[in-house]
Design an enzyme around this catalytic site. Structure first.
Site, PDB file in Angstrom:
ATOM      1  N   LYS A  46       0.788  -1.237   0.000  1.00 44.75           N
ATOM      2  CA  LYS A  46       0.000   0.000   0.000  1.00 44.75           C
ATOM      3  C   LYS A  46       0.816   1.280   0.000  1.00 44.75           C
ATOM      4  O   LYS A  46       0.421   2.275  -0.569  1.00 44.75           O
ATOM      5  CB  LYS A  46      -0.872   0.034   1.269  1.00 44.75           C
ATOM      6  CG  LYS A  46      -2.112  -0.798   1.163  1.00 44.75           C
ATOM      7  CD  LYS A  46      -3.210  -0.292   2.046  1.00 44.75           C
ATOM      8  CE  LYS A  46      -3.228  -0.823   3.433  1.00 44.75           C
ATOM      9  NZ  LYS A  46      -4.523  -0.655   4.109  1.00 44.75           N
ATOM     10  N   GLY A  60      10.330  -9.034  20.280  1.00 43.02           N
ATOM     11  CA  GLY A  60      11.168  -9.998  19.591  1.00 43.02           C
ATOM     12  C   GLY A  60      10.396 -11.176  19.053  1.00 43.02           C
ATOM     13  O   GLY A  60       9.176 -11.131  18.930  1.00 43.02           O
ATOM     14  N   GLU A 132       9.318 -13.297  28.192  1.00 41.51           N
ATOM     15  CA  GLU A 132       8.177 -12.380  28.295  1.00 41.51           C
ATOM     16  C   GLU A 132       7.010 -13.060  29.002  1.00 41.51           C
ATOM     17  O   GLU A 132       7.016 -14.279  29.197  1.00 41.51           O
ATOM     18  CB  GLU A 132       7.753 -11.929  26.898  1.00 41.51           C
ATOM     19  CG  GLU A 132       8.781 -11.014  26.254  1.00 41.51           C
ATOM     20  CD  GLU A 132       8.342 -10.496  24.902  1.00 41.51           C
ATOM     21  OE1 GLU A 132       7.345 -10.978  24.364  1.00 41.51           O
ATOM     22  OE2 GLU A 132       9.029  -9.592  24.394  1.00 41.51           O
ATOM     23  N   HIS A 257      -3.118  -4.880  23.758  1.00 43.14           N
ATOM     24  CA  HIS A 257      -1.836  -4.815  24.466  1.00 43.14           C
ATOM     25  C   HIS A 257      -2.073  -4.030  25.750  1.00 43.14           C
ATOM     26  O   HIS A 257      -2.713  -2.978  25.725  1.00 43.14           O
ATOM     27  CB  HIS A 257      -0.772  -4.129  23.612  1.00 43.14           C
ATOM     28  CG  HIS A 257       0.611  -4.394  24.117  1.00 43.14           C
ATOM     29  ND1 HIS A 257       1.094  -3.822  25.272  1.00 43.14           N
ATOM     30  CD2 HIS A 257       1.599  -5.192  23.654  1.00 43.14           C
ATOM     31  CE1 HIS A 257       2.327  -4.259  25.486  1.00 43.14           C
ATOM     32  NE2 HIS A 257       2.657  -5.093  24.516  1.00 43.14           N
ATOM     33  N   ARG A 312      -1.191 -11.297  28.458  1.00 45.65           N
ATOM     34  CA  ARG A 312      -1.742  -9.972  28.152  1.00 45.65           C
ATOM     35  C   ARG A 312      -3.247  -9.858  28.355  1.00 45.65           C
ATOM     36  O   ARG A 312      -3.720  -8.800  28.771  1.00 45.65           O
ATOM     37  CB  ARG A 312      -1.529  -9.529  26.718  1.00 45.65           C
ATOM     38  CG  ARG A 312      -0.657 -10.272  25.874  1.00 45.65           C
ATOM     39  CD  ARG A 312      -0.458  -9.529  24.618  1.00 45.65           C
ATOM     40  NE  ARG A 312       0.954  -9.190  24.590  1.00 45.65           N
ATOM     41  CZ  ARG A 312       1.657  -9.092  23.493  1.00 45.65           C
ATOM     42  NH1 ARG A 312       1.074  -9.242  22.343  1.00 45.65           N
ATOM     43  NH2 ARG A 312       2.913  -8.785  23.538  1.00 45.65           N
ATOM     44  N   HIS A 377      -4.186  -4.464  19.493  1.00 45.74           N
ATOM     45  CA  HIS A 377      -2.798  -4.766  19.135  1.00 45.74           C
ATOM     46  C   HIS A 377      -2.649  -5.877  18.111  1.00 45.74           C
ATOM     47  O   HIS A 377      -1.914  -5.738  17.146  1.00 45.74           O
ATOM     48  CB  HIS A 377      -2.079  -5.154  20.428  1.00 45.74           C
ATOM     49  CG  HIS A 377      -0.625  -5.370  20.287  1.00 45.74           C
ATOM     50  ND1 HIS A 377       0.228  -4.410  19.777  1.00 45.74           N
ATOM     51  CD2 HIS A 377       0.172  -6.435  20.586  1.00 45.74           C
ATOM     52  CE1 HIS A 377       1.470  -4.870  19.786  1.00 45.74           C
ATOM     53  NE2 HIS A 377       1.454  -6.102  20.246  1.00 45.74           N
ATOM     54  N   GLU A 401      -0.181 -12.316  10.014  1.00 48.65           N
ATOM     55  CA  GLU A 401      -1.258 -11.960  10.940  1.00 48.65           C
ATOM     56  C   GLU A 401      -2.647 -12.137  10.334  1.00 48.65           C
ATOM     57  O   GLU A 401      -3.615 -12.397  11.041  1.00 48.65           O
ATOM     58  CB  GLU A 401      -1.047 -10.514  11.428  1.00 48.65           C
ATOM     59  CG  GLU A 401      -1.973 -10.142  12.565  1.00 48.65           C
ATOM     60  CD  GLU A 401      -1.578  -8.854  13.272  1.00 48.65           C
ATOM     61  OE1 GLU A 401      -0.378  -8.485  13.228  1.00 48.65           O
ATOM     62  OE2 GLU A 401      -2.463  -8.223  13.865  1.00 48.65           O
ATOM     63  N   ARG A 412      -2.993 -14.769  21.693  1.00 51.44           N
ATOM     64  CA  ARG A 412      -1.630 -15.016  21.217  1.00 51.44           C
ATOM     65  C   ARG A 412      -0.629 -14.954  22.365  1.00 51.44           C
ATOM     66  O   ARG A 412      -0.666 -14.036  23.193  1.00 51.44           O
ATOM     67  CB  ARG A 412      -1.266 -13.939  20.193  1.00 51.44           C
ATOM     68  CG  ARG A 412       0.164 -13.965  19.752  1.00 51.44           C
ATOM     69  CD  ARG A 412       0.470 -12.776  18.880  1.00 51.44           C
ATOM     70  NE  ARG A 412       0.540 -11.554  19.646  1.00 51.44           N
ATOM     71  CZ  ARG A 412       1.537 -10.666  19.565  1.00 51.44           C
ATOM     72  NH1 ARG A 412       2.535 -10.876  18.749  1.00 51.44           N
ATOM     73  NH2 ARG A 412       1.514  -9.580  20.276  1.00 51.44           N
TER      74      ARG A 412
HETATM   75  C1  FAD Z   1       3.662  -2.026  18.008  1.00 51.25           C
HETATM   76  C2  FAD Z   1       3.714  -3.503  17.730  1.00 51.25           C
HETATM   77  C3  FAD Z   1       4.605  -4.312  18.429  1.00 51.25           C
HETATM   78  C4  FAD Z   1       4.654  -5.685  18.175  1.00 51.25           C
HETATM   79  N1  FAD Z   1       5.585  -6.458  18.824  1.00 51.25           N
HETATM   80  C5  FAD Z   1       5.707  -7.762  18.489  1.00 51.25           C
HETATM   81  C6  FAD Z   1       6.757  -8.559  19.036  1.00 51.25           C
HETATM   82  O1  FAD Z   1       7.590  -8.081  19.788  1.00 51.25           O
HETATM   83  N2  FAD Z   1       6.823  -9.861  18.674  1.00 51.25           N
HETATM   84  C7  FAD Z   1       5.931 -10.441  17.813  1.00 51.25           C
HETATM   85  O2  FAD Z   1       6.042 -11.635  17.518  1.00 51.25           O
HETATM   86  N3  FAD Z   1       4.941  -9.700  17.277  1.00 51.25           N
HETATM   87  C8  FAD Z   1       4.817  -8.387  17.577  1.00 51.25           C
HETATM   88  N4  FAD Z   1       3.828  -7.633  17.009  1.00 51.25           N
HETATM   89  C9  FAD Z   1       2.952  -8.268  16.026  1.00 51.25           C
HETATM   90  C10 FAD Z   1       3.728  -8.488  14.745  1.00 51.25           C
HETATM   91  O3  FAD Z   1       4.518  -7.343  14.494  1.00 51.25           O
HETATM   92  C11 FAD Z   1       2.797  -8.713  13.577  1.00 51.25           C
HETATM   93  O4  FAD Z   1       1.852  -9.705  13.883  1.00 51.25           O
HETATM   94  C12 FAD Z   1       3.592  -9.163  12.366  1.00 51.25           C
HETATM   95  O5  FAD Z   1       4.641  -8.283  12.125  1.00 51.25           O
HETATM   96  C13 FAD Z   1       2.659  -9.240  11.168  1.00 51.25           C
HETATM   97  O6  FAD Z   1       3.438  -9.419  10.028  1.00 51.25           O
HETATM   98  P1  FAD Z   1       2.699  -9.539   8.638  1.00 51.25           P
HETATM   99  O7  FAD Z   1       3.758  -9.726   7.622  1.00 51.25           O
HETATM  100  O8  FAD Z   1       1.632 -10.549   8.719  1.00 51.25           O
HETATM  101  O9  FAD Z   1       1.935  -8.144   8.451  1.00 51.25           O
HETATM  102  P2  FAD Z   1       2.462  -6.643   8.484  1.00 51.25           P
HETATM  103  O10 FAD Z   1       3.829  -6.549   8.998  1.00 51.25           O
HETATM  104  O11 FAD Z   1       1.433  -5.815   9.132  1.00 51.25           O
HETATM  105  O12 FAD Z   1       2.477  -6.271   6.935  1.00 51.25           O
HETATM  106  C14 FAD Z   1       1.281  -6.144   6.217  1.00 51.25           C
HETATM  107  C15 FAD Z   1       1.587  -5.508   4.897  1.00 51.25           C
HETATM  108  O13 FAD Z   1       0.453  -5.548   4.042  1.00 51.25           O
HETATM  109  C16 FAD Z   1       0.301  -4.301   3.395  1.00 51.25           C
HETATM  110  N5  FAD Z   1      -1.101  -4.188   2.987  1.00 51.25           N
HETATM  111  C17 FAD Z   1      -2.198  -4.217   3.783  1.00 51.25           C
HETATM  112  N6  FAD Z   1      -3.315  -4.097   3.017  1.00 51.25           N
HETATM  113  C18 FAD Z   1      -2.905  -4.004   1.727  1.00 51.25           C
HETATM  114  C19 FAD Z   1      -3.572  -3.842   0.495  1.00 51.25           C
HETATM  115  N7  FAD Z   1      -4.917  -3.732   0.402  1.00 51.25           N
HETATM  116  N8  FAD Z   1      -2.831  -3.758  -0.637  1.00 51.25           N
HETATM  117  C20 FAD Z   1      -1.477  -3.829  -0.588  1.00 51.25           C
HETATM  118  N9  FAD Z   1      -0.792  -3.980   0.560  1.00 51.25           N
HETATM  119  C21 FAD Z   1      -1.495  -4.063   1.701  1.00 51.25           C
HETATM  120  C22 FAD Z   1       0.771  -3.304   4.436  1.00 51.25           C
HETATM  121  O14 FAD Z   1       1.071  -2.072   3.865  1.00 51.25           O
HETATM  122  C23 FAD Z   1       1.989  -4.041   4.980  1.00 51.25           C
HETATM  123  O15 FAD Z   1       3.075  -3.858   4.127  1.00 51.25           O
HETATM  124  C24 FAD Z   1       3.761  -6.263  17.242  1.00 51.25           C
HETATM  125  C25 FAD Z   1       2.865  -5.445  16.546  1.00 51.25           C
HETATM  126  C26 FAD Z   1       2.844  -4.073  16.777  1.00 51.25           C
HETATM  127  C27 FAD Z   1       1.886  -3.222  16.015  1.00 51.25           C
END
Ligand code: FAD
Length: 561
Positions: A46, A60, A132, A257, A312, A377, A401, A412
């Site tokens: 996006k 982590g 954790e 969270h 949590r 979260h 996710e 989780r």
């Molecule tokens: C503040 C925070 C702290 C966290 N800390 C931890 C931690 O310490 N340990 C842990 O295991 N997890 C943690 N999590 C959760 C973890 O970060 C996420 O669950 C994980 O990174 C998800 O990865 P992902 O690749 O599935 O999605 P994301 O990393 O969210 O990536 C999704 C991607 O899809 C794209 N996208 C969405 N919709 C569209 C669309 N319609 N068209 C094109 N692109 C699109 C977005 O732009 C993004 O690039 C945390 C989350 C947050 C918010």
């Protein structure tokens, strides 16, 4: 407003064997695995690649190194047991077992790509492992307190340098293209043929025909008013899948969270809140939650013997109950040298990002307790996938996710999501590579995108109002503390918002904002309907009218129709 006739087909086409939607850890791992197998891939995202939930992960990634099992420092069973306990009876035990045995593959992959996990020079084991809330042993790999940033930047660099990966930034996927959508009368099993994608810069829609499509669109924290998630987490993958009749489950389980920084001037605002990692409450650091600023009394002990170290869901609910009962704005997280007996240097060097950010806001965390509130979260439910990460529609995979693998259950366990996303990014690709039928795929004819209208929406104020209403409804009526009355009102209001956002979508040229609004409202409605359906309290779904857990068969899974 009514649906207008579709007209003027756009001729903007791309054909790809593999299409990945989303560039967090899941999408990037999948892209790298495909490229390493000599495949070409189209990756759409996006905004910029780095913009993702992954980027903001602090704590982590949890995994047990097989060498530590040999040394009897930890065990796969222990990681599995902790995951099952957090999941409150809704995890798929086979998935959990497989995950705990294979999770370390994700860590090895990240190290091979160049992620520099924090090392521990004082121990035989080379990496510093954190423990954790909810984990029986230290098994969290971190890069300081900016693990996600390090992962995302490292993988993004690898992907940007890879000529096999055609990166389309500022491209928003709108809808999946499926066999049933192309031919409504056919009754065979459904199949995915790619997606229609908005090119935000050229303001046109591209038809991407793909042999295999991977939804890696992340979570949906933005459906709530207060969230740790960045702007992109609007539930697009869930909404696209739902419109294509793909199975979705467990959406009522949205993890809050317990601790994001409370900032008065952000109240009612749509901004992301700064996360205060759980590692601060973990065994190693020993931070405690208190009701009063100068107190050292851990009030969570009134709710659970583990006190502030509990999982949590327990901690977030305890804070929510206290805030509501006592009319507080926030509670305090105390990690000061006085509360934890840790030196200022220790706090600064172990949590540099949190130390710096809080200091910029006038809080020296080595001396001052931190004001914190819970915030939306992590989405525990999602698109139902099998052991290969394939959805109920063939050639459509969901990873990260956005997927419901069966690992998270009703809640989780901290730090399992990065490793889950990394692991399934690989599993999905292995299956896709072994099952790609190029010949059949090239025969399929896909129509170009037909915009229902070329007209641009002018009424931004109303659009903003719909956004705000959706998010306020979710926080007030479908947040941590739920009951039938609130949820019925939420469903009714969100149904109206889905209708109105669908009307806008059909009556104007689809802008990024319209696409997101339509997805946000639909995902919110799915969450609220699921929460209304589940008449029990379990994991991160808590209903004050059904405070007990209900272990009847029919409660074990909730599929959204
Ligand atoms: C503040 C925070 C702290 C966290 N800390 C931890 C931690 O310490 N340990 C842990 O295991 N997890 C943690 N999590 C959760 C973890 O970060 C996420 O669950 C994980 O990174 C998800 O990865 P992902 O690749 O599935 O999605 P994301 O990393 O969210 O990536 C999704 C991607 O899809 C794209 N996208 C969405 N919709 C569209 C669309 N319609 N068209 C094109 N692109 C699109 C977005 O732009 C993004 O690039 C945390 C989350 C947050 C918010």
């Amino acid at each position: 407003m009514t649906k207008k006739e579709k007209r003027t087909e756009e001729k903007n086409f791309i054909t790809a064997d593999y299409l990945i939607i989303g560039s967090g850890i899941a999408g990037l791992r999948a892209a790298i695995e495909l490229s390493n197998s000599g495949q070409k891939v189209v990756l759409v995202t996006k905004t910029e690649i780095e913009h993702s939930n992954t980027f903001y992960a602090q704590g982590g990634a949890a995994a047990v190194d097989p060498s530590r099992v040999e040394d009897e420092k930890d065990s796969f069973e222990s990681h599995a047991q902790d995951t099952l306990k957090a999941g409150a009876g809704l995890c798929n035990a086979e998935v959990v077992e497989r995950f705990s045995e294979k999770a370390h593959d994700g860590i090895e992959f990240l190290i091979n790509q160049g992620v520099e996990f924090t090392e521990n020079p004082d121990d035989e084991y080379p990496y510093e492992l954190h423990q954790e809330g909810g984990h029986a042993k230290p098994r969290i790999y971190c890069v300081g307190d900016f693990t996600g940033k390090a992962i995302e930047e490292t993988l993004a660099k690898v992907v940007r340098a890879d000529l096999n990966i055609n990166i389309l930034e500022y491209h928003t996927a709108i809808n999946l293209i499926t066999k049933k959508w192309l031919d409504k009368d056919q009754n065979e099993d459904d199949k995915c043929y790619g997606a229609y994608v908005l090119d935000r810069q050229n303001k046109s829609v591209v038809t991407i025909k793909a042999g295999k499509t991977f939804l890696a669109t992340g979570g949906a924290g933005r459906v709530f008013q207060y969230t740790s998630n960045p702007e992109n987490a609007t539930g697009d993958g869930i909404a696209m899948a739902h419109r294509a009749d793909v199975d979705i489950a467990n959406m009522e389980f949205f993890q809050f969270h317990p601790s994001v920084l409370y900032e008065a001037n952000l109240e009612g605002d749509a901004k992301k809140r700064f996360l205060i990692t759980e590692a601060l409450r973990g065994e190693k650091m020993g931070g405690i939650l208190t009701l009063e600023k100068d107190s050292l009394e851990d009030f969570v002990l009134n709710y659970d013997v583990r006190g502030s170290h509990a999982t949590r869901d327990v901690v977030a609910k305890a804070i929510d109950v206290e805030i509501k009962a006592k009319g507080l704005k926030h509670v305090w997280l105390n990690v000061t040298t006085k509360a934890t007996c840790k030196s200022k240097e220790y706090i600064k060097s172990n949590f540099p990002e949190i130390y710096k950010t809080c200091l910029e806001k006038g809080i020296d965390i080595s001396k001052d307790p931190i004001p914190v509130v819970p915030a939306a979260h992590y989405m525990c439910g999602g698109i139902v996938v099998d052991e290969n990460s394939e959805t109920s529609i063939r050639d459509l995979y969901a990873i990260g996710e956005v997927a419901h693998t069966g690992l998270m259950g009703a809640n989780r366990l901290a730090s399992n999501s990065l490793t889950e996303a990394a692991l399934y990014g690989k599993i999905a690709i292995e299956h896709a590579l072994a099952n790609h039928d190029e010949e059949k795929f090239s025969e399929v004819k896909i129509p170009g995108w037909c915009a229902s209208s070329k007209e641009r929406i002018a009424d931004v104020a109303t659009m903003n109002q719909f956004w705000d209403t959706t998010r306020t409804v979710m926080t007030n009526l479908c947040g941590i503390d739920r009951n039938e009355q609130r949820l019925k009102l939420a469903v009714a209001t969100l149904t109206a918002l889905v209708d109105v956002s669908t009307d806008i979508y059909y009556n104007f040229f689809p802008t990024h904002e319209i696409i997101e609004l339509r997805n946000l409202a639909l995902t919110a409605k799915i969450i609220a309907e699921s929460a209304l359906w589940r008449k029990e309290s379990r994991g991160c779904h808590q209903r004050n009218d059904y405070p007990e857990r209900n272990d009847d068969e029919y409660m074990i899974a909730s599929n959204v129709d």
